[in-house]
Motif scaffolding. Structure first.
Motif, mmCIF file in Angstrom:
data_model
loop_
_atom_site.group_PDB
_atom_site.id
_atom_site.type_symbol
_atom_site.label_atom_id
_atom_site.label_comp_id
_atom_site.label_asym_id
_atom_site.label_seq_id
_atom_site.Cartn_x
_atom_site.Cartn_y
_atom_site.Cartn_z
ATOM 1 N N THR A 32 0.837 -1.199 0.000
ATOM 2 C CA THR A 32 0.000 0.000 0.000
ATOM 3 C C THR A 32 0.870 1.246 0.000
ATOM 4 O OG1 THR A 32 -1.734 -1.162 1.189
ATOM 5 C CG2 THR A 32 -1.792 1.229 1.272
ATOM 6 N N GLU A 36 1.058 4.198 -2.922
ATOM 7 C CA GLU A 36 0.860 5.611 -2.605
ATOM 8 C C GLU A 36 2.038 6.447 -3.102
ATOM 9 O OE1 GLU A 36 -0.934 9.051 -1.031
ATOM 10 O OE2 GLU A 36 -1.745 7.067 -1.434
ATOM 11 N N ARG A 39 1.859 6.758 -6.863
ATOM 12 C CA ARG A 39 0.769 7.669 -7.231
ATOM 13 C C ARG A 39 1.233 9.119 -7.120
ATOM 14 N NH1 ARG A 39 -2.819 10.665 -4.890
ATOM 15 N NH2 ARG A 39 -2.346 9.995 -2.779
#
Length: 69
Positions: A32, A36, A39
């Motif tokens: 995760t 992130e 992104r």
């Protein structure tokens, strides 16, 4: 451009610190965290392309430069 380089450096430092703290004890959380980070970096890359017409190679050079700041 320098502001974007500093932002890339900040995101990278935050990611590396958090990844080191998590280690291999929680692969789901690490995944995760990686998503992130990617992104955020892609958002910067898109802004630079849109605002300055920056291509992939120039972005990679900026990203490398950010690591030396």
């Amino acid at each position: 451009m320098t502001a974007y380089a500093l932002l890339l450096r900040q995101y990278t430092d935050e990611f590396q610190t958090a990844a080191w703290e998590i280690g291999y004890t929680n692969p789901g959380k690490l995944n995760t965290l990686e998503n992130e980070y990617e992104r955020k970096v892609n958002r910067i890359k898109e802004r630079l392309h849109k605002n300055y017409g920056m291509d992939q190679n120039t972005f990679l050079a900026l990203k490398e430069q950010a690591m030396t700041l």
